[in-house]
Scaffold this motif. Structure first.
Motif, PDB file in Angstrom:
ATOM      1  N   TYR A  90      44.404  72.155  22.358  1.00  0.00           N
ATOM      2  CA  TYR A  90      44.902  70.995  21.617  1.00  0.00           C
ATOM      3  C   TYR A  90      45.493  69.954  22.557  1.00  0.00           C
ATOM      4  N   GLY A  91      45.593  70.328  23.819  1.00  0.00           N
ATOM      5  CA  GLY A  91      46.097  69.400  24.831  1.00  0.00           C
ATOM      6  C   GLY A  91      44.982  68.827  25.676  1.00  0.00           C
ATOM      7  N   ASN A  92      43.853  68.532  25.055  1.00  0.00           N
ATOM      8  CA  ASN A  92      42.727  67.974  25.788  1.00  0.00           C
ATOM      9  C   ASN A  92      42.251  68.885  26.911  1.00  0.00           C
ATOM     10  N   ASN A  93      42.352  70.156  26.689  1.00  0.00           N
ATOM     11  CA  ASN A  93      41.900  71.143  27.676  1.00  0.00           C
ATOM     12  C   ASN A  93      42.655  71.059  28.997  1.00  0.00           C
ATOM     13  N   ARG A  94      43.891  70.639  28.950  1.00  0.00           N
ATOM     14  CA  ARG A  94      44.630  70.594  30.200  1.00  0.00           C
ATOM     15  C   ARG A  94      45.180  71.975  30.532  1.00  0.00           C
ATOM     16  N   LEU A  95      45.525  72.133  31.809  1.00  0.00           N
ATOM     17  CA  LEU A  95      46.018  73.402  32.327  1.00  0.00           C
ATOM     18  C   LEU A  95      47.545  73.381  32.298  1.00  0.00           C
ATOM     19  N   ALA A  96      48.138  74.284  31.525  1.00  0.00           N
ATOM     20  CA  ALA A  96      49.596  74.345  31.389  1.00  0.00           C
ATOM     21  C   ALA A  96      50.125  75.602  32.070  1.00  0.00           C
ATOM     22  N   PHE A  97      51.269  75.483  32.731  1.00  0.00           N
ATOM     23  CA  PHE A  97      51.851  76.581  33.495  1.00  0.00           C
ATOM     24  C   PHE A  97      53.153  77.062  32.871  1.00  0.00           C
ATOM     25  N   GLY A  98      53.404  78.354  33.027  1.00  0.00           N
ATOM     26  CA  GLY A  98      54.725  78.890  32.786  1.00  0.00           C
ATOM     27  C   GLY A  98      55.626  78.572  33.972  1.00  0.00           C
ATOM     28  N   LYS A  99      56.911  78.893  33.853  1.00  0.00           N
ATOM     29  CA  LYS A  99      57.844  78.551  34.920  1.00  0.00           C
ATOM     30  C   LYS A  99      57.768  79.497  36.106  1.00  0.00           C
ATOM     31  N   GLY A 100      57.089  80.625  35.910  1.00  0.00           N
ATOM     32  CA  GLY A 100      56.889  81.547  37.018  1.00  0.00           C
ATOM     33  C   GLY A 100      57.878  82.694  37.033  1.00  0.00           C
ATOM     34  N   ASN A 101      57.461  83.778  37.668  1.00  0.00           N
ATOM     35  CA  ASN A 101      58.326  84.933  37.895  1.00  0.00           C
ATOM     36  C   ASN A 101      58.341  85.241  39.389  1.00  0.00           C
ATOM     37  N   THR A 155      56.242  83.843  44.003  1.00  0.00           N
ATOM     38  CA  THR A 155      56.389  83.511  42.591  1.00  0.00           C
ATOM     39  C   THR A 155      55.009  83.507  41.952  1.00  0.00           C
ATOM     40  N   TYR A 156      54.895  84.156  40.812  1.00  0.00           N
ATOM     41  CA  TYR A 156      53.616  84.266  40.117  1.00  0.00           C
ATOM     42  C   TYR A 156      53.658  83.407  38.855  1.00  0.00           C
ATOM     43  N   LEU A 157      52.689  82.515  38.760  1.00  0.00           N
ATOM     44  CA  LEU A 157      52.632  81.542  37.677  1.00  0.00           C
ATOM     45  C   LEU A 157      51.479  81.872  36.734  1.00  0.00           C
ATOM     46  N   CYS A 158      51.801  81.957  35.459  1.00  0.00           N
ATOM     47  CA  CYS A 158      50.789  82.141  34.425  1.00  0.00           C
ATOM     48  C   CYS A 158      50.315  80.758  33.978  1.00  0.00           C
ATOM     49  N   ALA A 159      49.018  80.586  33.773  1.00  0.00           N
ATOM     50  CA  ALA A 159      48.482  79.290  33.355  1.00  0.00           C
ATOM     51  C   ALA A 159      47.437  79.484  32.262  1.00  0.00           C
ATOM     52  N   VAL A 160      47.396  78.536  31.345  1.00  0.00           N
ATOM     53  CA  VAL A 160      46.517  78.615  30.174  1.00  0.00           C
ATOM     54  C   VAL A 160      45.886  77.254  29.935  1.00  0.00           C
ATOM     55  N   ILE A 161      44.610  77.251  29.593  1.00  0.00           N
ATOM     56  CA  ILE A 161      43.979  76.001  29.164  1.00  0.00           C
ATOM     57  C   ILE A 161      44.384  75.764  27.718  1.00  0.00           C
ATOM     58  N   ILE A 162      45.016  74.612  27.461  1.00  0.00           N
ATOM     59  CA  ILE A 162      45.509  74.287  26.135  1.00  0.00           C
ATOM     60  C   ILE A 162      44.471  73.439  25.430  1.00  0.00           C
ATOM     61  N   LEU A 208      60.313  70.730  40.803  1.00  0.00           N
ATOM     62  CA  LEU A 208      61.651  70.649  41.377  1.00  0.00           C
ATOM     63  C   LEU A 208      61.976  71.998  42.006  1.00  0.00           C
ATOM     64  N   PRO A 209      62.908  72.040  42.967  1.00  0.00           N
ATOM     65  CA  PRO A 209      63.255  73.299  43.613  1.00  0.00           C
ATOM     66  C   PRO A 209      63.615  74.375  42.596  1.00  0.00           C
ATOM     67  N   GLU A 210      63.080  75.566  42.785  1.00  0.00           N
ATOM     68  CA  GLU A 210      63.363  76.738  41.933  1.00  0.00           C
ATOM     69  C   GLU A 210      62.876  76.550  40.496  1.00  0.00           C
ATOM     70  N   GLU A 211      62.010  75.572  40.271  1.00  0.00           N
ATOM     71  CA  GLU A 211      61.485  75.383  38.919  1.00  0.00           C
ATOM     72  C   GLU A 211      59.964  75.487  38.918  1.00  0.00           C
ATOM     73  N   GLY A 212      59.391  75.568  37.713  1.00  0.00           N
ATOM     74  CA  GLY A 212      57.947  75.685  37.581  1.00  0.00           C
ATOM     75  C   GLY A 212      57.246  74.352  37.723  1.00  0.00           C
ATOM     76  N   LEU A 213      55.938  74.384  37.554  1.00  0.00           N
ATOM     77  CA  LEU A 213      55.121  73.187  37.646  1.00  0.00           C
ATOM     78  C   LEU A 213      55.152  72.437  36.318  1.00  0.00           C
ATOM     79  N   LYS A 214      55.556  71.190  36.384  1.00  0.00           N
ATOM     80  CA  LYS A 214      55.615  70.380  35.165  1.00  0.00           C
ATOM     81  C   LYS A 214      54.407  69.458  35.143  1.00  0.00           C
TER      82      LYS A 214
END
Lengths: 115, 112
Positions: free
Chosen positions: B95-106, B86-93, A38-44
């Motif tokens: 316990y989540g079946n090795n899926r790629l999870a992202f932070g909301k970004g800075n 915007t810089y997004l941090c991502a981690v392979i989880i 969504l706009p201004e939000e992270g990747l869900k």
């Protein structure tokens, strides 16, 4: 070597219609992810697929949303009976098999607008 | 607790300065960590990956990983206006079946 291809780039649907979003992964990539932003939000995170197999769909809404990655052809994210809240950018990413699964490459996204 | 957390608000840095971004993650078993850059209206692109404790340098970017403290950071040296994104941090989880999870970004804004 073509990158991740998503189509359409922009999609406008009226409330109640169906939206189909397509994603062709990079050559040699067997993993596909779908994310919503969504706009201004992270990747869900929405869903993680391999060919003919859903690995993790914990991020998918229980109703109206479905995804597939058939043996042949692109991955499809399908949204039935769209509502205004579905308006967002939908990104697909693909990655190689295990080992460097996080080095995912993203498509350009599909911007869905529900009117 | 969020799987990947980036708490800082927008970061403004003068051109030529160092921009520092932090990220924490909840899955102690995670082994693979990534930084993505996203320009406004564009898709994310991978800029760094790191798998071992310590520092990894690539040009003006340095990623730092501390698994014991469960944090990852990104330093951008000699910041340029083109680094504004915007810089997004991502981690392979795991316990989540090795899926790629992202932070909301800075969001980073480099001021000329």
């Amino acid at each position: 070597n073509a990158g991740v291809m998503q189509n359409p780039r922009h999609l406008v649907r009226r409330r109640g219609q169906e939206a189909r979003l397509r994603c062709s992964p990079m050559k040699g990539h067997s993993h596909v992810y779908w994310y919503r932003q969504l706009p201004e939000e992270g990747l869900k995170f929405m869903v993680y697929l391999q060919k003919e197999n859903i690995i993790d769909e914990s991020g998918m809404p229980k109703e109206r949303f479905s995804a597939e990655f058939p043996k042949e052809g692109p991955s499809i994210l399908r949204i039935q009976q769209v509502v205004r809240g579905d308006s967002a950018a939908y990104f697909c990413a693909s990655s190689p098999p295990t080992g460097r699964a996080g080095e995912a490459f993203f498509g350009q996204g599909t911007r869905l607008t529900v009117v | 607790q969020k799987e990947v957390e980036q708490n800082s608000g927008p970061l403004s840095v003068p051109e030529g300065a160092i921009a520092s971004l932090n990220c924490t993650y909840s899955d102690r078993g995670s082994q693979s960590f990534f930084w993505y850059r996203q320009y406004s209206g564009k898709s994310p692109e991978l800029i760094m990956s790191i798998y071992s404790n310590g520092d990894k340098e690539d040009g003006r970017f340095t990623a730092q990983l501390n698994k014991a403290s469960q944090y990852v950071s990104l330093l951008i040296r000699d910041s340029q206006p083109s680094d504004s994104a915007t810089y997004l941090c991502a981690v392979i989880i795991l316990y989540g079946n090795n899926r790629l999870a992202f932070g909301k970004g800075n969001q980073v804004v480099v001021i000329p």
